[in-house]
Design an enzyme around this catalytic site. Sequence first.
Site, PDB file in Angstrom:
ATOM      1  N   GLY A  63       0.826  -1.221   0.000  1.00 45.12           N
ATOM      2  CA  GLY A  63       0.000   0.000   0.000  1.00 45.12           C
ATOM      3  C   GLY A  63       0.847   1.252   0.000  1.00 45.12           C
ATOM      4  O   GLY A  63       2.076   1.203   0.106  1.00 45.12           O
TER       5      GLY A  63
ATOM      6  N   ASP B 198       9.179   5.409   7.716  1.00 47.49           N
ATOM      7  CA  ASP B 198       8.897   6.711   8.320  1.00 47.49           C
ATOM      8  C   ASP B 198       7.974   7.574   7.459  1.00 47.49           C
ATOM      9  O   ASP B 198       7.671   8.712   7.810  1.00 47.49           O
ATOM     10  CB  ASP B 198      10.209   7.461   8.613  1.00 47.49           C
ATOM     11  CG  ASP B 198      11.080   7.603   7.377  1.00 47.49           C
ATOM     12  OD1 ASP B 198      10.549   7.480   6.248  1.00 47.49           O
ATOM     13  OD2 ASP B 198      12.296   7.826   7.528  1.00 47.49           O
ATOM     14  N   GLY B 199       7.572   7.058   6.311  1.00 39.60           N
ATOM     15  CA  GLY B 199       6.641   7.810   5.468  1.00 39.60           C
ATOM     16  C   GLY B 199       7.290   8.919   4.656  1.00 39.60           C
ATOM     17  O   GLY B 199       6.615   9.641   3.932  1.00 39.60           O
TER      18      GLY B 199
ATOM     19  N   ASP C  69       4.154  -4.624  -7.414  1.00 41.80           N
ATOM     20  CA  ASP C  69       3.546  -3.399  -6.874  1.00 41.80           C
ATOM     21  C   ASP C  69       4.118  -2.163  -7.553  1.00 41.80           C
ATOM     22  O   ASP C  69       3.643  -1.053  -7.296  1.00 41.80           O
ATOM     23  CB  ASP C  69       3.742  -3.314  -5.353  1.00 41.80           C
ATOM     24  CG  ASP C  69       5.195  -3.477  -4.943  1.00 41.80           C
ATOM     25  OD1 ASP C  69       5.778  -4.528  -5.246  1.00 41.80           O
ATOM     26  OD2 ASP C  69       5.757  -2.551  -4.334  1.00 41.80           O
ATOM     27  N   ASN C  70       5.121  -2.324  -8.404  1.00 41.98           N
ATOM     28  CA  ASN C  70       5.683  -1.186  -9.136  1.00 41.98           C
ATOM     29  C   ASN C  70       5.322  -1.234 -10.618  1.00 41.98           C
ATOM     30  O   ASN C  70       5.911  -0.501 -11.418  1.00 41.98           O
ATOM     31  CB  ASN C  70       7.206  -1.151  -8.973  1.00 41.98           C
ATOM     32  CG  ASN C  70       7.619  -0.811  -7.553  1.00 41.98           C
ATOM     33  OD1 ASN C  70       6.847  -0.222  -6.798  1.00 41.98           O
ATOM     34  ND2 ASN C  70       8.826  -1.181  -7.185  1.00 41.98           N
TER      35      ASN C  70
ATOM     36  N   ASP D  86       7.225   4.312 -10.322  1.00 39.90           N
ATOM     37  CA  ASP D  86       8.033   4.100  -9.106  1.00 39.90           C
ATOM     38  C   ASP D  86       9.527   4.039  -9.403  1.00 39.90           C
ATOM     39  O   ASP D  86      10.149   2.973  -9.408  1.00 39.90           O
ATOM     40  CB  ASP D  86       7.576   2.836  -8.359  1.00 39.90           C
ATOM     41  CG  ASP D  86       6.406   3.135  -7.438  1.00 39.90           C
ATOM     42  OD1 ASP D  86       5.845   4.252  -7.530  1.00 39.90           O
ATOM     43  OD2 ASP D  86       6.049   2.267  -6.627  1.00 39.90           O
TER      44      ASP D  86
END
Length: 502
Positions: free
Chosen positions: A99, A137-138, A264-265, A274
Amino acid sequence: MNAPAPPQLCHRIDDLPLSNSFGALPPAFHTRLMPTPLPAPYLVCASVSAAQLINLDPAEFATAHFVETFSGNRLLPDSQPLAAVYSGHQFGVWAGQLGDGRAILLGEVPSREGAAPGTLELQLKGSGQTPYSRMGDGRAVLRSSIREFLCSEAMAALGIPTSRALCVTGSDQRVMRETPETTAVATRMAPTFVRFGSFEHWFYNDKKSELKVLADYVIDRCYPQLRDADNPYLALLSEVTRRTAHLIAQWQAVGFMHGVMNTDNMSILGQTLDYGPFGFMEAFDAQHICNHTDQQGRYAYSMQPQIAHWNCYALGQAILPLIGEVEEAQAALQIYQPEYAAKLDELLHAKLGLNSKQPDDAQLFDAMFAIMQNSHADFTSFFRRLGDLTIDGSVETDQPLRDLFIDRAAFDAWAVQYRARLRQENSQDSRRRLAMHQVNPKYVLRNYLAQTAIEKAQNKDFSEIGKLLGILEKPFDEQPEHASYADLPPDWASHLEVSCSS
Ligand code: AMP
Ligand code: MG
């Protein structure tokens, strides 16, 4: 006759007409949340051509609103930001739920490009933690954000399908990677950020109704022409497989290596998506691995075509419950190899300036890659300089090309073959040169060029990014005043390593 399109209005940032069709999907598809503010943000770089795609006035770049908006500190009117859920196979292994761990979708705006859906989603990357961040850490660091920005725009200028990059904002906030680095937010644009892994998510969770909702959403918005097919889901698989095959042929033909071709890429639109530890081939080595983290070489240059096919199988598996018949899905997936081969063949003919197809051309191409491999000839320079070769040329006039080869005799022998092939179709030097220079770029985003721009940016000098962007936006033009940007990598660049750390 079609009426001429009405003139487009140029938007101020707050006038961007934002909607969010992905946000209208059921709650299980995403989490609504606010971006985490970026402390004291500043503009690092922005792309005029990306702004023009959404009719945003580039004069807005200089405003505080622009910086605040695209660092996640301020919401556009009507924005309902969200992070999307997806899963995926990473390095060939099922990784479960992933996600948007650091990306936040702001919404979508009308785009100037005619293709469906006629909108581009605006997404912040590096805008803080989400429920999908896992241990992360986003955040994204300045280095990787600049690389994504430059490469997105460079690929678009090369004519290769890709997500776009509107801008990068930076901050003095530090996060830990191999060393402490400052954070940044890149704003990306794509018609959709749905990935192969978005479909795998629902398949592996045994949620057929959500799977259907997602497939119908993608078809309705991005592939409306497939809606009336006998089996729209089968048609979707065929079309995505075909687009992916063509995309990879374009990557191979320009020497682009993605570095992390996890499912996912992989964009459901067949776009490059990505950007992480990517690279452009320099000293040719078909086995080259651009991602330092990829120790097995799963995503080496020579592996990309078969990995993309494997990824299409993963997509096929995921939407099989909608397609129904295994045999039909298999047949759709089997178009990959012929589509890839035909596209690559077409691109190689163009790269060599050949107008016709001859039975021995494959042998000519193989022999070319073999001598490039043996001498580790610089990929971009080789094809560019090949355009300057003349049919009646000699060892002397071939010198710039020969200089790329350690084994010059091998090049000379191949050049005899190539010239014979050119004579066979009465090729004309000046016309061929022009055509070849329109498909073989002089300028690509070499690692050392990106690195130079990054190091200056880390010292708050952002000028090199803009300069490099300007050069890479015209990759096929001679730009003699910037000729040094086509130079082979300097010695220090051989130590550069790019990894998944971003
Ligand atoms: P990538 O390898 O960049 O495609 O990322 C794979 C997954 O890890 C995605 O779900 C990302 O959102 C997530 N991810 C990567 N870096 C971070 C980070 N610094 N913080 C949170 N999630 C991340
Ligand atoms: Mg990713």
